[in-house]
Design a protein around this motif. Structure first.
Motif, short mmCIF file in Angstrom:
data_model
loop_
_atom_site.label_atom_id
_atom_site.label_comp_id
_atom_site.label_asym_id
_atom_site.label_seq_id
_atom_site.Cartn_x
_atom_site.Cartn_y
_atom_site.Cartn_z
N GLY A 112 0.83 -1.21 0.00
CA GLY A 112 0.00 0.00 0.00
C GLY A 112 0.86 1.25 0.00
O GLY A 112 0.54 2.24 -0.68
N GLY A 113 1.97 1.20 0.76
CA GLY A 113 2.87 2.34 0.85
C GLY A 113 3.71 2.55 -0.39
O GLY A 113 4.45 3.55 -0.47
N SER A 132 8.15 9.78 -15.66
CA SER A 132 9.06 8.65 -15.42
C SER A 132 9.56 8.59 -13.98
O SER A 132 10.14 7.58 -13.56
N GLY A 133 9.33 9.66 -13.21
CA GLY A 133 9.77 9.67 -11.81
C GLY A 133 8.78 9.08 -10.84
O GLY A 133 8.92 9.25 -9.62
N TRP A 134 7.80 8.32 -11.33
CA TRP A 134 6.76 7.77 -10.44
C TRP A 134 7.33 6.85 -9.35
O TRP A 134 6.72 6.64 -8.31
N GLY A 135 8.52 6.29 -9.59
CA GLY A 135 9.10 5.39 -8.59
C GLY A 135 9.77 6.10 -7.43
O GLY A 135 10.07 5.48 -6.40
N ILE A 136 9.99 7.41 -7.56
CA ILE A 136 10.75 8.15 -6.53
C ILE A 136 10.08 8.14 -5.16
O ILE A 136 10.74 7.85 -4.16
N PRO A 137 8.78 8.45 -5.05
CA PRO A 137 8.17 8.50 -3.71
C PRO A 137 7.78 7.14 -3.13
O PRO A 137 7.20 7.07 -2.05
N MET A 138 8.11 6.05 -3.83
CA MET A 138 7.73 4.73 -3.33
C MET A 138 8.63 4.24 -2.20
O MET A 138 8.29 3.31 -1.48
N ALA A 139 9.80 4.86 -2.05
CA ALA A 139 10.84 4.30 -1.17
C ALA A 139 10.74 4.77 0.27
O ALA A 139 10.20 5.84 0.57
N VAL A 348 6.38 14.50 -5.61
CA VAL A 348 7.27 13.82 -4.67
C VAL A 348 6.82 14.05 -3.23
O VAL A 348 6.69 13.10 -2.45
N VAL A 349 6.56 15.32 -2.87
CA VAL A 349 6.18 15.64 -1.49
C VAL A 349 4.84 15.00 -1.13
O VAL A 349 4.71 14.34 -0.09
N SER A 350 3.83 15.20 -1.98
CA SER A 350 2.51 14.63 -1.67
C SER A 350 2.52 13.11 -1.79
O SER A 350 1.84 12.41 -1.03
N GLY A 351 3.34 12.60 -2.72
CA GLY A 351 3.43 11.14 -2.86
C GLY A 351 4.03 10.51 -1.62
O GLY A 351 3.51 9.51 -1.11
N LEU A 352 5.13 11.07 -1.13
CA LEU A 352 5.77 10.52 0.06
C LEU A 352 4.88 10.65 1.29
O LEU A 352 4.63 9.67 2.00
N ILE A 353 4.41 11.86 1.56
CA ILE A 353 3.68 12.09 2.82
C ILE A 353 2.25 11.56 2.74
O ILE A 353 1.85 10.68 3.53
N LEU A 354 1.45 12.05 1.80
CA LEU A 354 0.06 11.60 1.71
C LEU A 354 -0.04 10.16 1.22
O LEU A 354 -0.85 9.37 1.72
N GLY A 355 0.80 9.82 0.22
CA GLY A 355 0.74 8.47 -0.34
C GLY A 355 1.13 7.40 0.66
O GLY A 355 0.45 6.37 0.78
N LYS A 356 2.23 7.62 1.37
CA LYS A 356 2.68 6.63 2.37
C LYS A 356 1.64 6.49 3.49
O LYS A 356 1.30 5.37 3.89
N LEU A 357 1.17 7.62 4.00
CA LEU A 357 0.18 7.59 5.08
C LEU A 357 -1.07 6.83 4.65
O LEU A 357 -1.54 5.92 5.34
#
Length: 441
Positions: A112-113, A132-139, A348-357
Motif C-alpha cells: 500500500g505504501g 518517469s519519476g513515479w518510482g521516486i516517492p515509493m521508497a 514527490v512531497v505529496s506522494g511521500l507524505i500523503l501516499g505513504k500515510l
C-alpha cells in the motif's frame, strides 16, 4: 587499566557514536546538510565538477569509463544493495518474513505504501516527460526511519520497531524490482546470459557447501556484477542476486560448537595452571588455543550473518554518507518559485507524505479487517499511524531512483528538493506524534 587521552577523547567517543542506533540517521542528515551548504557556497562549481570527473577501469581495449557520481551510485551503492539482499534473505529464512502469518501485515502495509505514492506522483505528472519519476516517492529510508524511532527509546513498544523494519525491508525489495524492470537501459542479451552463468555458479557453490567468502566475492563482483553492469540492467540488481546466493548454513552446529568450546576452555585452563614450569611456552600455547576459538566461532556462524555484520559499519558510516553528500547538493539559487510549485516537486512531497500515510494505513486496516493479519502484540493503531508517517522518509532510495528516472537536471533538482522537504517533515511529524501518543498511555 588506565585509559590514555587518545582513548578518552577520540577512540571511545567514536566507538560510542558508532554503536548508537541513531548515529546513522544523524550522519546522513549532516552529510545532506553539508552538501546543500557547499552547493550554495562559493565552492559550488568545484562541488558539481568533482562528480563529473571520469575514472577509467580496465585493461588494454577492455575499459569501463564512468564519472565519479556513477561510480558512487553504481559501484559503492552496489555494496549497500548487497547488504539489503542479505537482510532480505535473512528475514525471509528466519525473520519477520519467515512465516505467512507474521509477514502478511508488513507486506500488505508496504505494498500500500508503494502503490499510493506512485499513483499520486503519476496524477500530478501525467502527460509530462517527468512522469518517469513515479518510482521516486515509493521508497522508505530504513536508516532514517529507524533512527528516529530509536530516539523514542522505551516509549514505543519493541514490536513496533520490528514492524517498521519489516515494512522497510519489503519496501526495499519493491524498489529493487522497480529498478530491475522499469529503470534499465538497452539490454545486452549476451552480457545477461554471461551473468546468468555466474549466478548459476554461485547457486551451485551454495548447494555443494562452499562457504569461502573470497570465492563469492570474486564470482559475485568479477563475474555477476560486471556482466550485469555491461548488460544494461542496473548493476545494483547483481548485488541483490549475489546476496541471495550467500550461504546461511553453519559449518558446525551449536551442540558441536559448545563441546569444542568447552574442550578449548579446558586446554587453556590446564596451560594456565602449569604456567610456572615454563611461562613463555604456556603463554604461546594459550594464545594459540585462543586463536582456535576465533576459527571455531567462524565455523559456527553462517557466512550471510558474518558478511552482514562486517559490512554494516562500512555501509552506515562510509558509503551512505558519501552517497548523501554526492547526491543531495542542490543549488537553490537556480530554483525559481515556479520550480517549487512544479508537478515533480508536488508529486514527490505529496506522494511521500500523503501516499505513504494513506497506503500503509488503508492496507493495514484492510488486512486486519479481512482477518488476514493481526496487529503485533502491544502495537495499537495510533502507533501504526506514526510508523506510516516515518515511512514517508524516502531519502537514500528516493535520491537513488531520482538519478535513474531523470536525465533532465531541472527535474532532478526539483525531485531532490521534494525528497529532502518531505523527509524532513515526515521525520519531525512522526517523532513528535509518536512521542505524544506514547506519553498519553
Amino acid at each position: 587499566m588506565k585509559k590514555s587521552p587518545l582513548d578518552i577523547y577520540l577512540i571511545l567517543p567514536i566507538k560510542n557514536f558508532i554503536e548508537k542506533k541513531t548515529s546513522v540517521g544523524l550522519l546522513l542528515i549532516f552529510s545532506a546538510l553539508l552538501a546543500m551548504i557547499v552547493a550554495n557556497s562559493p565552492f559550488a562549481d568545484a562541488y558539481h565538477s568533482l562528480w563529473k570527473q571520469y575514472i577509467h577501469l580496465g585493461i588494454n581495449d577492455f575499459v569501463i569509463r564512468k564519472n565519479l557520481l556513477h561510480w558512487i551510485n553504481d559501484g559503492l551503492m552496489s555494496i549497500f544493495f548487497f547488504v539489503v539482499g542479505l537482510e532480505l534473505k535473512r528475514e525471509i529464512l528466519q525473520g519477520e518474513l519467515s512465516s505467512i502469518k507474521k509477514s502478511m501485515l508488513p507486506i500488505g502495509a508496504a505494498i500500500g505504501g508503494m502503490i499510493f505514492p506512485a499513483l499520486i506522483f503519476y496524477y500530478f505528472n501525467t502527460g509530462l516527460d517527468s512522469v518517469s519519476g513515479w518510482g521516486i516517492p515509493m521508497a522508505t529510508d530504513i536508516a532514517f526511519a529507524l533512527g528516529i524511532l530509536y530516539l523514542l527509546g522505551d516509549r514505543v513498544p519493541l514490536p513496533l520497531k520490528v514492524f517498521l523494519t519489516a515494512i522497510a525491508i519489503v519496501d526495499d525489495l519493491g524498489a529493487v524490482l522497480v529498478i530491475a524492470f522499469f529503470y534499465t537501459s538497452d539490454i545486452s542479451l549476451q552480457s545477461l546470459g554471461i551473468a546468468g552463468v555466474f549466478l548459476l555458479i554461485l547457486a551451485a557453490a551454495n548447494l555443494i557447501g562452499i562457504r569461502n567468502t573470497l570465492f563469492y566475492a570474486v564470482m559475485g563482483i568479477g563475474g555477476l556484477w560486471l556482466a550485469i553492469l555491461l548488460s544494461g540492467v542496473h548493476a545494483t540488481i547483481a548485488a541483490v542476486l549475489a546476496a541471495f546466493a550467500i550461504p546461511n548454513t553453519k559449518k558446525i552446529n551449536t551442540p558441536l560448537f559448545l563441546r569444542k568450546a568447552k574442550l578449548l576452555g579446558y586446554e587453556i585452563q590446564q596451560e594456565f595452571r602449569n604456567r610456572k614450569k615454563d611461562p613463555k611456552e604456556a603463554e604461546e600455547h594459550i594464545t594459540y588455543t585462543i586463536e582456535k576459538f576465533s576459527s571455531l566461532t567462524e565455523d559456527a556462524t553462517p557466512p550471510l550473518q558474518r558478511l552482514e555484520h562486517a559490512l554494516h559499519p562500512l555501509i552506515s558510516f562510509v558509503i551512505l554518507p558519501i552517497f548523501a553528500f554526492a547526491n543531495a547538493g542542490v543549488s537553490l539559487g537556480e530554483t525559481s518559485f515556479g520550480a517549487v510549485l512544479s508537478p515533480v516537486l508536488i508529486g514527490v512531497v505529496s506522494g511521500l507524505i500523503l501516499g505513504k500515510l494513506t497506503g500503509i494505513i488503508l492496507f493495514s486496516k484492510l488486512m486486519v479487517w479481512l482477518k488476514i493479519a493481526a496487529l503485533p502484540q502491544k502495537v495499537k493503531w495510533k502507533h501504526v499511524y506514526g510508523v506510516a508517517c516515518l515511512a514517508a522518509i524516502g531519502f537514500t532510495m528516493s535520491l537513488f531512483i531520482t538519478d535513474l528516472a531523470f536525465e533532465n537536471e531541472s527535474y532532478m533538482s526539483q525531485a531532490k528538493i521534494g525528497i529532502l522537504l518531505a523527509s524532513l517533515l515526515a521525520g519531525i511529524i512522526g517523532y513528535f506524534y509518536l512521542r505524544k501518543v506514547s506519553n498519553s498511555n
